[in-house]
Write an enzyme that holds these catalytic residues in place. Sequence first.
Site, short mmCIF file in Angstrom:
data_model
loop_
_atom_site.label_atom_id
_atom_site.label_comp_id
_atom_site.label_asym_id
_atom_site.label_seq_id
_atom_site.Cartn_x
_atom_site.Cartn_y
_atom_site.Cartn_z
N SER A 93 -71.43 -52.05 19.07
CA SER A 93 -72.23 -51.05 19.79
C SER A 93 -71.52 -49.71 19.72
O SER A 93 -70.31 -49.64 19.46
CB SER A 93 -72.35 -51.48 21.26
OG SER A 93 -72.69 -50.38 22.08
N TYR B 71 -69.80 -54.21 29.60
CA TYR B 71 -70.41 -54.18 28.27
C TYR B 71 -69.49 -53.45 27.28
O TYR B 71 -69.22 -53.92 26.18
CB TYR B 71 -71.76 -53.49 28.36
CG TYR B 71 -72.57 -53.45 27.09
CD1 TYR B 71 -72.58 -52.30 26.29
CD2 TYR B 71 -73.33 -54.54 26.68
CE1 TYR B 71 -73.33 -52.25 25.14
CE2 TYR B 71 -74.09 -54.49 25.53
CZ TYR B 71 -74.09 -53.34 24.76
OH TYR B 71 -74.83 -53.29 23.60
P1 NAP Z 1 -82.38 -58.10 23.73
O1 NAP Z 1 -83.69 -57.60 23.28
O2 NAP Z 1 -82.05 -58.20 25.19
O3 NAP Z 1 -82.14 -59.54 23.05
C1 NAP Z 1 -80.94 -60.21 23.34
C2 NAP Z 1 -81.03 -61.59 22.72
O4 NAP Z 1 -79.83 -62.29 23.05
C3 NAP Z 1 -82.19 -62.41 23.27
O5 NAP Z 1 -82.81 -63.12 22.22
C4 NAP Z 1 -81.49 -63.38 24.20
O6 NAP Z 1 -82.11 -64.62 24.24
C5 NAP Z 1 -80.17 -63.58 23.50
N1 NAP Z 1 -79.17 -64.13 24.43
C6 NAP Z 1 -78.63 -63.52 25.51
N2 NAP Z 1 -77.74 -64.34 26.08
C7 NAP Z 1 -77.72 -65.48 25.34
C8 NAP Z 1 -77.00 -66.70 25.43
N3 NAP Z 1 -76.12 -66.93 26.41
N4 NAP Z 1 -77.24 -67.65 24.51
C9 NAP Z 1 -78.14 -67.45 23.53
N5 NAP Z 1 -78.86 -66.31 23.37
C10 NAP Z 1 -78.63 -65.35 24.29
O7 NAP Z 1 -81.22 -57.23 23.10
P2 NAP Z 1 -81.18 -56.35 21.76
O8 NAP Z 1 -81.37 -54.93 22.11
O9 NAP Z 1 -82.02 -57.00 20.72
O10 NAP Z 1 -79.63 -56.51 21.41
C11 NAP Z 1 -79.18 -57.49 20.50
C12 NAP Z 1 -77.71 -57.22 20.30
O11 NAP Z 1 -77.52 -55.85 19.90
C13 NAP Z 1 -76.88 -57.39 21.57
O12 NAP Z 1 -75.61 -57.90 21.24
C14 NAP Z 1 -76.73 -55.94 22.08
O13 NAP Z 1 -75.57 -55.79 22.87
C15 NAP Z 1 -76.60 -55.20 20.78
N6 NAP Z 1 -76.91 -53.78 20.83
C16 NAP Z 1 -78.13 -53.37 21.29
C17 NAP Z 1 -78.40 -51.99 21.26
C18 NAP Z 1 -79.70 -51.41 21.73
O14 NAP Z 1 -79.75 -50.17 21.91
N7 NAP Z 1 -80.74 -52.21 21.94
C19 NAP Z 1 -77.45 -51.10 20.77
C20 NAP Z 1 -76.21 -51.59 20.37
C21 NAP Z 1 -75.96 -52.95 20.38
P3 NAP Z 1 -83.02 -65.09 25.51
O15 NAP Z 1 -84.39 -65.15 24.97
O16 NAP Z 1 -82.48 -66.40 25.89
O17 NAP Z 1 -82.85 -64.05 26.60
C1 GCO Z 2 -76.75 -48.30 27.69
C2 GCO Z 2 -77.39 -48.90 26.48
C3 GCO Z 2 -76.39 -48.98 25.35
C4 GCO Z 2 -77.05 -49.57 24.14
C5 GCO Z 2 -76.10 -49.68 23.01
C6 GCO Z 2 -75.64 -48.37 22.52
O1 GCO Z 2 -77.07 -48.73 28.81
O2 GCO Z 2 -75.94 -47.39 27.50
O3 GCO Z 2 -77.92 -50.18 26.77
O4 GCO Z 2 -75.29 -49.74 25.76
O5 GCO Z 2 -77.53 -50.83 24.41
O6 GCO Z 2 -75.09 -50.58 23.23
O7 GCO Z 2 -74.97 -48.59 21.29
#
Ligand code: NAP
Ligand code: GCO
Length: 266
Positions: A147, A160
């Site tokens: 992230s 986080y």
């Molecule tokens: P999301 O829409 O909340 O999806 C998260 C996924 O993780 C869901 O499918 C959830 O499954 C699964 N999950 C959570 N806890 C779990 C567990 N204990 N066991 C198995 N599955 C689990 O999040 P996203 O935005 O797609 O993010 C995906 C990844 O990218 C995460 O690691 C997040 O930190 C990272 N990320 C996101 C962003 C952003 O801006 N969105 C930016 C940087 C990094 P369930 O259906 O069971 O809830």
């Molecule tokens: C927040 C956001 C971020 C994004 C991502 C950025 O609350 O600041 O959720 O943490 O998810 O990780 O890279």
Amino acid sequence: MWSMDCFSLEGKVALVTGAAYGIGFAIAEALAGAGAKIVFNCRNEKNMEKAMASYAEKGIKAKGYICDVTDESQVKRMVEDIEKTLGTVDILVNNAGIIKRIPMTEMACEEFREVIDIDLVAPFIVSKAVIPGMIKKGHGKIINICSMMSELGRETVSAYAAAKGGLKMLTKNIASEYGEYNIQCNGIGPGYIATPQTAPLREKQADGSPHPFDRFIIGKTPAARWGVPEDLGGPAVFLASDASNFVNGHVLYVDGGILAYIGKQP
Ligand code: NAP
Ligand code: GCO
């Protein structure tokens, strides 16, 4: 002679954790488009049903497991079954993750621990389960979804940011410890991506105006937009393919330039 075939994932088995929707689903779709066989997990039947329908809609024959990535015995059973039915996991994407936005001094220890468990300990658990098979097979790709918070902090995301900072270093350590077995471990660091996880930051105000955080992020991002999950597909295919066989321990930021930019003068 160089050829685009180095981006092909034909015949490869890819496990993407937490890929029922969001970033994981988009990455799985891209890996499938490059030829990989897709395996994913989520935590409940309801999401599994919806996910299988979404994959089918895209013409992807994915295999799904109900598995909590923090539970080592469930993970071991899942990986053993994959290895028995599909073969060694060639590509692992540690995508599953949560965030809790709570001011640190108001955050319960259990809440902090839950975020660390899912976002940092689980990538350790799943990587530990797949690496022996990769060593035996003579190659492997591990991609940890880090992230921007692997580099920066902000209010309310202490657990986080600590987890994602740790995940950046776990990425470098797996790269260091297993590089000699032709296993490459890299990270993808998404910027702000429009998924369910960030929906609260983009919700319209009562008067219909944009969320202040929405305006803030757009102002801080040179691309002047939120990312979409599909923006992560190409970088994931690159890091999962032979095209990146000498890239190891790197975090590829896919953030529209936000980490490079001080921000517009107010
Ligand atoms: P999301 O829409 O909340 O999806 C998260 C996924 O993780 C869901 O499918 C959830 O499954 C699964 N999950 C959570 N806890 C779990 C567990 N204990 N066991 C198995 N599955 C689990 O999040 P996203 O935005 O797609 O993010 C995906 C990844 O990218 C995460 O690691 C997040 O930190 C990272 N990320 C996101 C962003 C952003 O801006 N969105 C930016 C940087 C990094 P369930 O259906 O069971 O809830
Ligand atoms: C927040 C956001 C971020 C994004 C991502 C950025 O609350 O600041 O959720 O943490 O998810 O990780 O890279």
